[in-house]
Design a protein around this motif. Structure first.
Motif, PDB file in Angstrom:
ATOM      1  N   SER A   1       0.893  -0.889   0.241  1.00 29.75           N
ATOM      2  CA  SER A   1      -0.074   0.227   0.002  1.00 29.75           C
ATOM      3  C   SER A   1       0.852   1.334  -0.130  1.00 29.75           C
ATOM      4  O   SER A   1       2.017   1.127   1.057  1.00 29.75           O
ATOM      5  N   TYR A   2       0.553   2.146  -0.815  1.00 28.18           N
ATOM      6  CA  TYR A   2       0.987   3.309  -1.049  1.00 28.18           C
ATOM      7  C   TYR A   2       0.261   4.558  -0.757  1.00 28.18           C
ATOM      8  O   TYR A   2      -0.680   4.925  -1.337  1.00 28.18           O
ATOM      9  N   VAL A   3       0.550   5.661   0.072  1.00 31.63           N
ATOM     10  CA  VAL A   3      -0.754   6.634   0.525  1.00 31.63           C
ATOM     11  C   VAL A   3       0.492   7.753  -0.905  1.00 31.63           C
ATOM     12  O   VAL A   3       1.237   8.413  -0.676  1.00 31.63           O
ATOM     13  N   LEU A   4      -0.927   8.634  -1.389  1.00 28.57           N
ATOM     14  CA  LEU A   4      -0.707   9.097  -2.746  1.00 28.57           C
ATOM     15  C   LEU A   4      -0.474  10.720  -2.389  1.00 28.57           C
ATOM     16  O   LEU A   4       0.227  11.733  -2.226  1.00 28.57           O
ATOM     17  N   ASP A   5      -1.996  10.980  -1.930  1.00 30.12           N
ATOM     18  CA  ASP A   5      -2.542  12.470  -1.549  1.00 30.12           C
ATOM     19  C   ASP A   5      -3.056  12.277   0.259  1.00 30.12           C
ATOM     20  O   ASP A   5      -3.834  10.828  -0.124  1.00 30.12           O
ATOM     21  N   ILE A   6      -3.396  13.104   0.660  1.00 27.60           N
ATOM     22  CA  ILE A   6      -4.464  12.931   1.854  1.00 27.60           C
ATOM     23  C   ILE A   6      -4.690  14.478   1.496  1.00 27.60           C
ATOM     24  O   ILE A   6      -4.167  15.349   1.825  1.00 27.60           O
ATOM     25  N   SER A   7      -6.327  14.845   0.922  1.00 28.82           N
ATOM     26  CA  SER A   7      -6.674  16.345   1.284  1.00 28.82           C
ATOM     27  C   SER A   7      -7.068  17.146   2.306  1.00 28.82           C
ATOM     28  O   SER A   7      -7.323  15.899   3.418  1.00 28.82           O
ATOM     29  N   PRO A   8      -6.159  18.292   3.008  1.00 24.12           N
ATOM     30  CA  PRO A   8      -6.344  18.851   4.430  1.00 24.12           C
ATOM     31  C   PRO A   8      -8.495  19.084   4.634  1.00 24.12           C
ATOM     32  O   PRO A   8      -8.575  19.114   5.236  1.00 24.12           O
ATOM     33  N   ASP A   9      -8.590  19.394   2.722  1.00 24.06           N
ATOM     34  CA  ASP A   9      -9.894  20.204   3.729  1.00 24.06           C
ATOM     35  C   ASP A   9     -10.887  18.929   3.279  1.00 24.06           C
ATOM     36  O   ASP A   9     -11.873  19.091   4.006  1.00 24.06           O
ATOM     37  N   SER A  10     -10.353  17.465   2.636  1.00 25.48           N
ATOM     38  CA  SER A  10     -12.430  16.907   2.688  1.00 25.48           C
ATOM     39  C   SER A  10     -11.775  16.106   3.784  1.00 25.48           C
ATOM     40  O   SER A  10     -12.296  14.992   3.770  1.00 25.48           O
ATOM     41  N   GLY A  11     -10.281  15.268   4.088  1.00 24.94           N
ATOM     42  CA  GLY A  11      -9.286  13.979   4.355  1.00 24.94           C
ATOM     43  C   GLY A  11      -9.570  13.327   3.192  1.00 24.94           C
ATOM     44  O   GLY A  11      -9.641  12.151   3.801  1.00 24.94           O
ATOM     45  N   ARG A  12     -10.010  13.291   2.211  1.00 20.60           N
ATOM     46  CA  ARG A  12     -10.374  12.502   1.328  1.00 20.60           C
ATOM     47  C   ARG A  12      -8.478  11.756   1.436  1.00 20.60           C
ATOM     48  O   ARG A  12      -7.417  12.460   0.962  1.00 20.60           O
ATOM     49  N   ARG A  13      -8.628  10.369   1.164  1.00 21.49           N
ATOM     50  CA  ARG A  13      -7.077  10.163   1.099  1.00 21.49           C
ATOM     51  C   ARG A  13      -7.375   8.904  -0.833  1.00 21.49           C
ATOM     52  O   ARG A  13      -7.799   8.142  -0.719  1.00 21.49           O
ATOM     53  N   LEU A  14      -5.881   9.352  -0.930  1.00 21.92           N
ATOM     54  CA  LEU A  14      -5.985   8.753  -2.476  1.00 21.92           C
ATOM     55  C   LEU A  14      -4.707   7.558  -2.509  1.00 21.92           C
ATOM     56  O   LEU A  14      -3.776   8.074  -1.836  1.00 21.92           O
ATOM     57  N   ILE A  15      -4.566   6.011  -2.320  1.00 15.50           N
ATOM     58  CA  ILE A  15      -3.826   5.431  -2.175  1.00 15.50           C
ATOM     59  C   ILE A  15      -3.700   4.169  -3.265  1.00 15.50           C
ATOM     60  O   ILE A  15      -5.358   3.866  -4.238  1.00 15.50           O
ATOM     61  N   HIS A  16      -2.899   3.116  -3.202  1.00 16.78           N
ATOM     62  CA  HIS A  16      -2.445   2.722  -4.043  1.00 16.78           C
ATOM     63  C   HIS A  16      -2.033   1.222  -3.679  1.00 16.78           C
ATOM     64  O   HIS A  16      -0.750   1.038  -2.425  1.00 16.78           O
ATOM     65  N   ASP A  17      -3.152   1.019  -3.818  1.00 17.65           N
ATOM     66  CA  ASP A  17      -2.813  -1.217  -3.596  1.00 17.65           C
ATOM     67  C   ASP A  17      -2.550  -1.781  -4.362  1.00 17.65           C
ATOM     68  O   ASP A  17      -3.114  -2.453  -5.634  1.00 17.65           O
ATOM     69  N   LEU A  18      -1.533  -2.740  -3.914  1.00 21.22           N
ATOM     70  CA  LEU A  18      -1.025  -4.244  -6.122  1.00 21.22           C
ATOM     71  C   LEU A  18      -2.560  -5.184  -5.861  1.00 21.22           C
ATOM     72  O   LEU A  18      -2.861  -5.060  -6.277  1.00 21.22           O
ATOM     73  N   ARG A  19      -2.280  -5.173  -4.051  1.00 26.57           N
ATOM     74  CA  ARG A  19      -3.526  -6.061  -4.097  1.00 26.57           C
ATOM     75  C   ARG A  19      -4.545  -5.554  -2.991  1.00 26.57           C
ATOM     76  O   ARG A  19      -3.818  -5.667  -2.099  1.00 26.57           O
ATOM     77  N   PRO A  20      -5.439  -4.910  -2.981  1.00 21.97           N
ATOM     78  CA  PRO A  20      -6.617  -4.641  -1.554  1.00 21.97           C
ATOM     79  C   PRO A  20      -6.354  -5.393  -0.783  1.00 21.97           C
ATOM     80  O   PRO A  20      -6.755  -6.716  -0.555  1.00 21.97           O
ATOM     81  N   HIS A  21      -5.446  -5.139   0.308  1.00 20.98           N
ATOM     82  CA  HIS A  21      -5.966  -5.768   1.797  1.00 20.98           C
ATOM     83  C   HIS A  21      -6.277  -4.692   2.902  1.00 20.98           C
ATOM     84  O   HIS A  21      -5.131  -3.912   3.144  1.00 20.98           O
ATOM     85  N   ARG A  22      -7.118  -4.747   3.026  1.00 23.91           N
ATOM     86  CA  ARG A  22      -7.930  -2.872   4.316  1.00 23.91           C
ATOM     87  C   ARG A  22      -6.572  -2.942   5.558  1.00 23.91           C
ATOM     88  O   ARG A  22      -5.909  -2.183   5.592  1.00 23.91           O
ATOM     89  N   SER A  23      -6.119  -4.204   6.148  1.00 23.63           N
ATOM     90  CA  SER A  23      -4.615  -3.808   7.403  1.00 23.63           C
ATOM     91  C   SER A  23      -3.720  -2.652   6.326  1.00 23.63           C
ATOM     92  O   SER A  23      -3.246  -2.744   7.328  1.00 23.63           O
ATOM     93  N   SER A  24      -3.188  -3.507   5.396  1.00 27.31           N
ATOM     94  CA  SER A  24      -2.343  -2.667   4.867  1.00 27.31           C
ATOM     95  C   SER A  24      -2.283  -1.299   4.334  1.00 27.31           C
ATOM     96  O   SER A  24      -1.222  -0.425   5.017  1.00 27.31           O
ATOM     97  N   GLU A  25      -3.533  -0.998   4.509  1.00 25.44           N
ATOM     98  CA  GLU A  25      -3.505   1.026   4.533  1.00 25.44           C
ATOM     99  C   GLU A  25      -3.372   1.062   5.682  1.00 25.44           C
ATOM    100  O   GLU A  25      -3.838   2.756   5.964  1.00 25.44           O
ATOM    101  N   ARG A  26      -3.373   0.764   7.017  1.00 24.55           N
ATOM    102  CA  ARG A  26      -3.401   1.242   8.992  1.00 24.55           C
ATOM    103  C   ARG A  26      -2.393   2.222   8.547  1.00 24.55           C
ATOM    104  O   ARG A  26      -1.126   1.497   7.976  1.00 24.55           O
ATOM    105  N   PRO A  27      -2.405   3.332   9.352  1.00 25.92           N
ATOM    106  CA  PRO A  27      -3.419   3.965   9.440  1.00 25.92           C
ATOM    107  C   PRO A  27      -4.577   4.557   8.979  1.00 25.92           C
ATOM    108  O   PRO A  27      -5.348   5.436   9.678  1.00 25.92           O
ATOM    109  N   SER A  28      -4.751   4.787   7.644  1.00 29.54           N
ATOM    110  CA  SER A  28      -4.907   5.386   6.762  1.00 29.54           C
ATOM    111  C   SER A  28      -6.619   5.114   6.725  1.00 29.54           C
ATOM    112  O   SER A  28      -6.886   3.868   7.364  1.00 29.54           O
TER     113      SER A  28
END
Length: 160
Positions: A133-160
């Motif tokens: 998992s790689y965090v590309l960006d987090i918007s300061p206004d909305s808090g939306r995060r853009l994340i890239h996963d090679l294979r989606p796995h929710r625990s990979s994205e923690r604490p995101s």
């Protein structure tokens, strides 16, 4: 945060310098006079930069120890994700196909000011430890995060 007097700012820079120099030496993993000189210079530049960012009120450097609760799950995710990445790479080599990965959006830490900025930086740092998992960006206004996963796995994205 007030900018402070010149001697106070120099003292804060002097407090930033030793841990930054130690980190330099830890990351380099080698010692010579040239590496030591470069490390001292880079630590000084980083310390001055850190002081400027803090003095402008862009980041609050007080410890947020409650955030450290996320280190355990993030470390476990690194081990789990290593297995995921090895399995994906082995499959790609065996079949001759490429795995492109997936971009995900989710909501989280929003807000302006030093503490939300620190939280976004911490989240990006810890969530990006995982090889899956790689965090590309987090918007300061909305808090939306853009994340890239090679294979989606929710625990990979923690604490995101």
């Amino acid at each position: 945060m007030a900018s402070g007097t010149v001697p106070a700012r120099m003292l804060r820079v002097a407090r930033w310098w030793p841990p930054l120099f130690a980190l330099w030496m830890l990351f380099v993993g080698d010692w010579s006079w040239l590496i030591g000189v470069w490390g001292a210079a880079m630590a000084f530049i980083a310390a001055v930069g850190a002081e400027l960012v803090v003095a402008q009120g862009l980041l609050d450097v007080r410890g947020r120890w409650r955030w450290c609760r996320e280190l355990g799950p993030a470390t476990l995710a690194v081990l789990t994700d290593f297995g995921i990445v090895v399995r994906v790479l082995a499959t790609c080599v065996a079949t001759g196909r490429r795995e492109a990965g997936t971009f995900l959006h989710d909501a989280g830490a929003s807000g302006r000011g030093p503490e939300p900025a620190g939280r976004r930086a911490w989240t990006t740092l810890i969530a990006t430890w995982s090889p899956n998992s790689y965090v590309l960006d987090i918007s300061p206004d909305s808090g939306r995060r853009l994340i890239h996963d090679l294979r989606p796995h929710r625990s990979s994205e923690r604490p995101s």
